[in-house]
Design a protein around this motif. Structure first.
Motif, PDB file in Angstrom:
ATOM      1  N   LEU A  61      43.378  25.944  22.784  1.00 32.34           N
ATOM      2  CA  LEU A  61      43.745  27.306  22.382  1.00 32.34           C
ATOM      3  C   LEU A  61      42.769  27.921  21.388  1.00 32.34           C
ATOM      4  O   LEU A  61      42.964  29.051  20.942  1.00 32.34           O
ATOM      5  N   ALA A  62      41.720  27.194  21.035  1.00 32.74           N
ATOM      6  CA  ALA A  62      40.758  27.709  20.062  1.00 32.74           C
ATOM      7  C   ALA A  62      39.449  28.134  20.723  1.00 32.74           C
ATOM      8  O   ALA A  62      38.908  29.198  20.411  1.00 32.74           O
ATOM      9  N   LYS A  63      38.946  27.335  21.629  1.00 35.49           N
ATOM     10  CA  LYS A  63      37.692  27.647  22.311  1.00 35.49           C
ATOM     11  C   LYS A  63      37.978  27.955  23.777  1.00 35.49           C
ATOM     12  O   LYS A  63      38.594  27.144  24.470  1.00 35.49           O
ATOM     13  N   TRP A  64      37.517  29.117  24.231  1.00 42.05           N
ATOM     14  CA  TRP A  64      37.802  29.562  25.594  1.00 42.05           C
ATOM     15  C   TRP A  64      36.521  29.646  26.405  1.00 42.05           C
ATOM     16  O   TRP A  64      35.499  30.124  25.918  1.00 42.05           O
ATOM     17  N   THR A  65      36.587  29.177  27.643  1.00 42.62           N
ATOM     18  CA  THR A  65      35.452  29.176  28.560  1.00 42.62           C
ATOM     19  C   THR A  65      35.737  30.119  29.717  1.00 42.62           C
ATOM     20  O   THR A  65      36.820  30.073  30.308  1.00 42.62           O
ATOM     21  N   LYS A  66      34.771  30.947  30.053  1.00 43.73           N
ATOM     22  CA  LYS A  66      34.927  31.946  31.106  1.00 43.73           C
ATOM     23  C   LYS A  66      34.503  31.391  32.464  1.00 43.73           C
ATOM     24  O   LYS A  66      33.477  30.731  32.589  1.00 43.73           O
ATOM     25  N   VAL A  67      35.318  31.671  33.476  1.00 47.30           N
ATOM     26  CA  VAL A  67      34.961  31.403  34.866  1.00 47.30           C
ATOM     27  C   VAL A  67      34.860  32.759  35.561  1.00 47.30           C
ATOM     28  O   VAL A  67      35.831  33.499  35.631  1.00 47.30           O
ATOM     29  N   GLU A  68      33.679  33.078  36.058  1.00 47.85           N
ATOM     30  CA  GLU A  68      33.439  34.420  36.580  1.00 47.85           C
ATOM     31  C   GLU A  68      33.867  34.561  38.039  1.00 47.85           C
ATOM     32  O   GLU A  68      33.729  33.647  38.839  1.00 47.85           O
ATOM     33  N   ARG A  69      34.416  35.725  38.321  1.00 41.52           N
ATOM     34  CA  ARG A  69      34.720  36.162  39.693  1.00 41.52           C
ATOM     35  C   ARG A  69      35.460  35.106  40.511  1.00 41.52           C
ATOM     36  O   ARG A  69      35.015  34.685  41.571  1.00 41.52           O
ATOM     37  N   ILE A  70      36.624  34.712  40.008  1.00 42.00           N
ATOM     38  CA  ILE A  70      37.453  33.773  40.760  1.00 42.00           C
ATOM     39  C   ILE A  70      37.982  34.414  42.044  1.00 42.00           C
ATOM     40  O   ILE A  70      38.304  33.729  43.011  1.00 42.00           O
ATOM     41  N   LEU A  71      38.070  35.752  42.024  1.00 41.84           N
ATOM     42  CA  LEU A  71      38.424  36.505  43.231  1.00 41.84           C
ATOM     43  C   LEU A  71      37.679  37.831  43.178  1.00 41.84           C
ATOM     44  O   LEU A  71      37.713  38.528  42.171  1.00 41.84           O
ATOM     45  N   ASP A  72      37.007  38.146  44.267  1.00 36.32           N
ATOM     46  CA  ASP A  72      36.212  39.368  44.361  1.00 36.32           C
ATOM     47  C   ASP A  72      36.757  40.217  45.498  1.00 36.32           C
ATOM     48  O   ASP A  72      37.272  39.705  46.500  1.00 36.32           O
ATOM     49  N   ILE A  73      36.640  41.522  45.373  1.00 38.38           N
ATOM     50  CA  ILE A  73      37.190  42.420  46.375  1.00 38.38           C
ATOM     51  C   ILE A  73      36.583  42.196  47.758  1.00 38.38           C
ATOM     52  O   ILE A  73      37.214  42.486  48.783  1.00 38.38           O
ATOM     53  N   ASP A  74      35.381  41.637  47.806  1.00 40.26           N
ATOM     54  CA  ASP A  74      34.758  41.333  49.094  1.00 40.26           C
ATOM     55  C   ASP A  74      35.541  40.290  49.881  1.00 40.26           C
ATOM     56  O   ASP A  74      35.374  40.167  51.101  1.00 40.26           O
ATOM     57  N   ARG A  75      36.406  39.511  49.183  1.00 38.48           N
ATOM     58  CA  ARG A  75      37.213  38.484  49.845  1.00 38.48           C
ATOM     59  C   ARG A  75      38.639  38.970  50.140  1.00 38.48           C
ATOM     60  O   ARG A  75      39.507  38.171  50.499  1.00 38.48           O
ATOM     61  N   ILE A  76      38.864  40.289  49.963  1.00 38.70           N
ATOM     62  CA  ILE A  76      40.175  40.885  50.235  1.00 38.70           C
ATOM     63  C   ILE A  76      39.950  42.015  51.233  1.00 38.70           C
ATOM     64  O   ILE A  76      39.569  43.134  50.856  1.00 38.70           O
ATOM     65  N   PRO A  77      40.149  41.783  52.520  1.00 35.14           N
ATOM     66  CA  PRO A  77      39.737  42.758  53.534  1.00 35.14           C
ATOM     67  C   PRO A  77      40.415  44.120  53.429  1.00 35.14           C
ATOM     68  O   PRO A  77      39.833  45.117  53.854  1.00 35.14           O
ATOM     69  N   TRP A  78      41.600  44.180  52.854  1.00 32.05           N
ATOM     70  CA  TRP A  78      42.337  45.440  52.803  1.00 32.05           C
ATOM     71  C   TRP A  78      42.155  46.198  51.485  1.00 32.05           C
ATOM     72  O   TRP A  78      42.613  47.337  51.354  1.00 32.05           O
ATOM     73  N   ALA A  79      41.512  45.591  50.505  1.00 30.11           N
ATOM     74  CA  ALA A  79      41.384  46.208  49.187  1.00 30.11           C
ATOM     75  C   ALA A  79      40.095  47.026  49.081  1.00 30.11           C
ATOM     76  O   ALA A  79      39.053  46.632  49.591  1.00 30.11           O
ATOM     77  N   LYS A  80      40.201  48.150  48.375  1.00 34.10           N
ATOM     78  CA  LYS A  80      39.052  49.039  48.198  1.00 34.10           C
ATOM     79  C   LYS A  80      38.671  49.217  46.730  1.00 34.10           C
ATOM     80  O   LYS A  80      37.498  49.419  46.416  1.00 34.10           O
ATOM     81  N   ARG A  81      39.642  49.173  45.837  1.00 38.36           N
ATOM     82  CA  ARG A  81      39.399  49.467  44.422  1.00 38.36           C
ATOM     83  C   ARG A  81      40.611  49.032  43.609  1.00 38.36           C
ATOM     84  O   ARG A  81      41.631  48.610  44.151  1.00 38.36           O
ATOM     85  N   ALA A  82      40.457  49.120  42.302  1.00 39.55           N
ATOM     86  CA  ALA A  82      41.588  48.975  41.382  1.00 39.55           C
ATOM     87  C   ALA A  82      42.347  47.657  41.544  1.00 39.55           C
ATOM     88  O   ALA A  82      43.541  47.642  41.810  1.00 39.55           O
ATOM     89  N   LEU A  83      41.636  46.539  41.365  1.00 40.38           N
ATOM     90  CA  LEU A  83      42.316  45.252  41.264  1.00 40.38           C
ATOM     91  C   LEU A  83      42.848  45.090  39.847  1.00 40.38           C
ATOM     92  O   LEU A  83      42.122  45.313  38.879  1.00 40.38           O
ATOM     93  N   TRP A  84      44.113  44.692  39.726  1.00 40.19           N
ATOM     94  CA  TRP A  84      44.602  44.403  38.377  1.00 40.19           C
ATOM     95  C   TRP A  84      45.852  43.530  38.414  1.00 40.19           C
ATOM     96  O   TRP A  84      46.421  43.248  39.454  1.00 40.19           O
ATOM     97  N   ALA A  85      46.239  43.075  37.213  1.00 43.78           N
ATOM     98  CA  ALA A  85      47.477  42.320  36.957  1.00 43.78           C
ATOM     99  C   ALA A  85      47.606  41.051  37.803  1.00 43.78           C
ATOM    100  O   ALA A  85      48.577  40.883  38.535  1.00 43.78           O
ATOM    101  N   PRO A  86      46.664  40.106  37.691  1.00 43.46           N
ATOM    102  CA  PRO A  86      46.801  38.851  38.431  1.00 43.46           C
ATOM    103  C   PRO A  86      47.902  37.968  37.832  1.00 43.46           C
ATOM    104  O   PRO A  86      48.099  37.932  36.621  1.00 43.46           O
TER     105      PRO A  86
END
Length: 304
Positions: A61-86
């Motif tokens: 809970l003190a040191k945080w490591t980032k993992v980038e782009r775990i999901l990208d819109i290119d992998r969601i065929p029906w999505a165009k914009r505004a990804l939020w609230a995972p």
């Protein structure tokens, strides 16, 4: 900024200073996966740029490591914009990520709440069904802000909704299709008083603590309130606010998740807007202690 002070009773860990990670992020959900603490937030940007999800993990809970782009819109065929609230969950060794896309304003538009799947908490996630899981307005609820919850009996629920309305649906064992309630219905409305968006469910000592965001997300008065019930379906009667702006710390504090690190060791993860910022997308991730009174009420959170 100094780190959070460690409690003398040893009850809580020493946390990272707020904001806990750099960058503009919002709407965080938190889980414990494979012995690590994970936070899955929205990348906070204009909707046409909000097209991917990052995640963060920590051992302490003190040191945080980032993992980038775990999901990208290119992998969601029906999505165009505004990804939020995972909203992530693990079941049967797989990881499911519920999210919203396209910010639909009516049933005439295509989008809503989707589900992605991965074999690891860090992904990569891929769209699971090739279409939205929920793509219509039911009981007046905009299909946004999903929050997944698995009860002690194994029943999986998905809470969601914007525009001042909240619904809950059952998820089948496969976690990618909707079940039905005993009365044969699929969508149950559970909207509590003053609900706006951002639902979150916590179960503690047999009670269901249902929380949500109030106010406008782009303004200073965004906040978190809660209700209690003996059932995951309510009825939920509003108790009061537990998180709101502090003129000495930050504004726009809301849309949160939680971490239960021990039997009575609870943390709230949320976004807020620094006092120096006026852009509504300039939101940061924060983590603070969440405590309960002896009679089971959630105590007001002190932002640090």
């Amino acid at each position: 900024m100094a780190k959070h002070e460690k409690r003398t009773d040893g009850k809580h860990a020493q946390l990272a200073p707020n904001p806990i990670v750099p960058g503009w992020y919002a709407d965080p959900e938190a889980r414990i996966f494979e012995g690590r603490y994970w936070i899955y937030p929205t990348y906070s940007a204009p909707y046409d740029e909000q097209t991917f999800f990052d995640a963060f993990y920590s051992e302490d809970l003190a040191k945080w490591t980032k993992v980038e782009r775990i999901l990208d819109i290119d992998r969601i065929p029906w999505a165009k914009r505004a990804l939020w609230a995972p909203s992530p969950i693990e079941r049967n060794g797989r990881y499911y990520l519920y999210f919203c896309a396209n910010d639909i304003q009516s049933d005439d538009e295509y989008g809503g709440i989707g589900v992605a799947v991965a074999d690891k908490p860090e992904g990569p996630f891929r769209d699971a069904i090739g279409k939205p899981l929920i793509d219509r307005f039911h009981h007046g609820a905009q299909p946004i802000d999903p929050h997944v919850f698995i009860d002690d009996d194994g029943t999986a629920y998905l809470y969601y909704g914007g525009w001042g309305r909240c619904n809950v649906v059952k998820l089948n064992e496969d976690m990618i299709s909707l079940g039905r309630f005993e009365d044969g219905s699929t969508y149950a409305e559970i909207t509590p008083d003053q609900y706006v968006e951002g639902p979150c469910m916590v179960k503690r000592k047999g009670l269901y603590y249902f929380m949500w965001a109030e106010g406008g997300w782009g303004g200073p008065d965004y906040s978190v309130a809660y209700a209690c019930a003996s059932s995951p379906l309510g009825p939920f009667e509003r108790v009061g606010k537990i998180l709101e702006q502090d003129p000495d710390v930050a504004t726009g504090a809301g849309h949160h998740g939680f971490i239960q690190a021990g039997e009575e060791e609870w943390y709230i993860v949320y976004h807020r807007r620094p006092l120096t910022e006026t852009d509504r997308n300039h939101r940061v991730l924060c983590l603070d202690v969440m405590e309960f009174s002896e009679d089971g009420r959630i105590l007001p959170v002190k932002m640090t």
